[in-house]
Design a protein around this motif. Sequence first.
Motif, mmCIF file in Angstrom:
data_model
loop_
_atom_site.group_PDB
_atom_site.id
_atom_site.type_symbol
_atom_site.label_atom_id
_atom_site.label_comp_id
_atom_site.label_asym_id
_atom_site.label_seq_id
_atom_site.Cartn_x
_atom_site.Cartn_y
_atom_site.Cartn_z
ATOM 1 N N ASP A 1 18.501 -77.719 -70.820
ATOM 2 C CA ASP A 1 18.948 -76.340 -70.671
ATOM 3 C C ASP A 1 19.627 -76.097 -69.333
ATOM 4 O OD1 ASP A 1 17.759 -75.265 -73.180
ATOM 5 O OD2 ASP A 1 15.913 -75.957 -72.202
ATOM 6 N N ALA A 2 19.326 -76.945 -68.363
ATOM 7 C CA ALA A 2 19.917 -76.807 -67.033
ATOM 8 C C ALA A 2 19.801 -78.139 -66.304
ATOM 9 C CB ALA A 2 19.211 -75.708 -66.238
ATOM 10 N N ILE A 3 20.672 -78.350 -65.337
ATOM 11 C CA ILE A 3 20.567 -79.513 -64.449
ATOM 12 C C ILE A 3 20.857 -79.053 -63.029
ATOM 13 C CG2 ILE A 3 21.129 -81.298 -66.148
ATOM 14 C CD1 ILE A 3 23.979 -81.249 -65.174
ATOM 15 N N VAL A 4 20.303 -79.770 -62.072
ATOM 16 C CA VAL A 4 20.548 -79.475 -60.664
ATOM 17 C C VAL A 4 21.431 -80.575 -60.087
ATOM 18 C CG1 VAL A 4 19.525 -78.904 -58.438
ATOM 19 C CG2 VAL A 4 18.254 -78.420 -60.541
ATOM 20 N N LEU A 5 22.547 -80.166 -59.498
ATOM 21 C CA LEU A 5 23.519 -81.096 -58.912
ATOM 22 C C LEU A 5 23.885 -80.621 -57.511
ATOM 23 C CD1 LEU A 5 25.936 -81.439 -61.976
ATOM 24 C CD2 LEU A 5 24.245 -83.124 -61.237
ATOM 25 N N LEU B 1 22.565 -74.952 -59.702
ATOM 26 C CA LEU B 1 21.941 -75.042 -61.017
ATOM 27 C C LEU B 1 23.029 -74.818 -62.054
ATOM 28 C CD1 LEU B 1 18.983 -75.073 -62.437
ATOM 29 C CD2 LEU B 1 19.589 -72.699 -62.950
ATOM 30 N N VAL B 2 23.219 -75.792 -62.940
ATOM 31 C CA VAL B 2 24.274 -75.728 -63.950
ATOM 32 C C VAL B 2 23.642 -75.497 -65.318
ATOM 33 C CG1 VAL B 2 26.216 -76.940 -65.016
ATOM 34 C CG2 VAL B 2 25.692 -77.304 -62.592
ATOM 35 N N THR B 3 24.146 -74.504 -66.040
ATOM 36 C CA THR B 3 23.702 -74.223 -67.404
ATOM 37 C C THR B 3 24.929 -74.070 -68.294
ATOM 38 O OG1 THR B 3 23.647 -71.840 -66.970
ATOM 39 C CG2 THR B 3 21.600 -73.058 -66.643
ATOM 40 N N ARG B 4 24.701 -73.987 -69.590
ATOM 41 C CA ARG B 4 25.829 -73.852 -70.524
ATOM 42 C C ARG B 4 26.564 -72.535 -70.354
ATOM 43 N NH1 ARG B 4 22.011 -76.700 -73.269
ATOM 44 N NH2 ARG B 4 20.845 -74.823 -73.861
ATOM 45 N N ASP B 5 25.818 -71.464 -70.052
ATOM 46 C CA ASP B 5 26.431 -70.134 -70.030
ATOM 47 C C ASP B 5 26.294 -69.410 -68.700
ATOM 48 O OD1 ASP B 5 23.750 -69.688 -70.031
ATOM 49 O OD2 ASP B 5 23.687 -68.542 -71.889
ATOM 50 N N GLY B 6 25.896 -70.138 -67.655
ATOM 51 C CA GLY B 6 25.771 -69.514 -66.336
ATOM 52 C C GLY B 6 24.456 -68.802 -66.099
ATOM 53 N N THR B 7 23.464 -68.987 -66.947
ATOM 54 C CA THR B 7 22.163 -68.345 -66.756
ATOM 55 C C THR B 7 21.542 -68.807 -65.434
ATOM 56 O OG1 THR B 7 21.775 -68.294 -69.140
ATOM 57 C CG2 THR B 7 19.852 -68.019 -67.717
#
Length: 313
Positions: free
Chosen positions: A164-168, A104-110
């Motif tokens: 807000d997030a993406i799954v890769l 899970l990728v977010t801007r700030d690591g949430t």
Amino acid sequence: MTLRVGTRGSALAVAQTRQVADALAVALGGVDVELVRITTHGDTSRASLATLGGTGVFATALRDALREGRCDVVVHSYKDLPTAPSPGLVVAAVPVRADARDVLVTRDGTPLAALPARSRVGTGSPRRVAQVRAARGDLEVVDIRGNVDSRLARLEATGSERLDAIVLSAAGLARLGRHEVRAEPMPLETWPSAPAQGALAVEVRATDAAGTALAAALAQIADAGSTACATAERGVLAGLEAGCSAPVGATARIDGEALILSAAVYSLDGQRRVTASATATGPDAATRAAQEVVAALLEGGAGELDPAPQGDA
């Protein structure tokens, strides 16, 4: 001699194909390598994976190029390859598998658990959609397509494009060298990924698969453990007659002499899940484990969940 290696044209496909091509060049004694970029239906269509359907949207054009002699080898992301055999072609090598996990990728690591309610999470995979909904029913899941960079760009976009997030896949980020990305790995025990995710399939014409210099080189780059695990996971898909876009997760690992396989089938809304696991040993462990898991999944009601997208992609 020049070895012509077929690949999709995306940055990720080229990066992973280059790794295989370089290894084959060394195994063949330093031959020249030419990458042959092939455009597939999956690359040109902007439709969601759930609606594309069909068979081999990422593989058919590559296989056609191989049969027609436009290349000598093709490299697939194994998770995108149809489970049915392709006449005249053979998957001759599965190199050492990369990280099979989703991230899970977010801007700030949430992390996923800490995302605010109604956060927008992007993915093009029905399996990941179901898993996100199962974990956090208060999040909004947004269907997305595109390459890794275009997906990551949506974290910084504005308006309706902003996520807000993406799954890769962890493997994709690593192969592109995107180590700076703030990513939370999803444990395979609770978040099984796509069957054969992180593995590559090197396919050749059947006439080149034995008794040739190319066959000997392919044997040098093949990894037995990665092959067995990918075979077991894909055996679950085949046994369920589900395509690569179906909400099915599977993970296999080698523990000593044993192959341990687990799988889960999800309803598309994430509200229901059927799981099964099996352990097998011996030369046919992958096949037997897959058969046992499929039988248990069906007995547990996997066939009664929401209809999954059909056809291999």
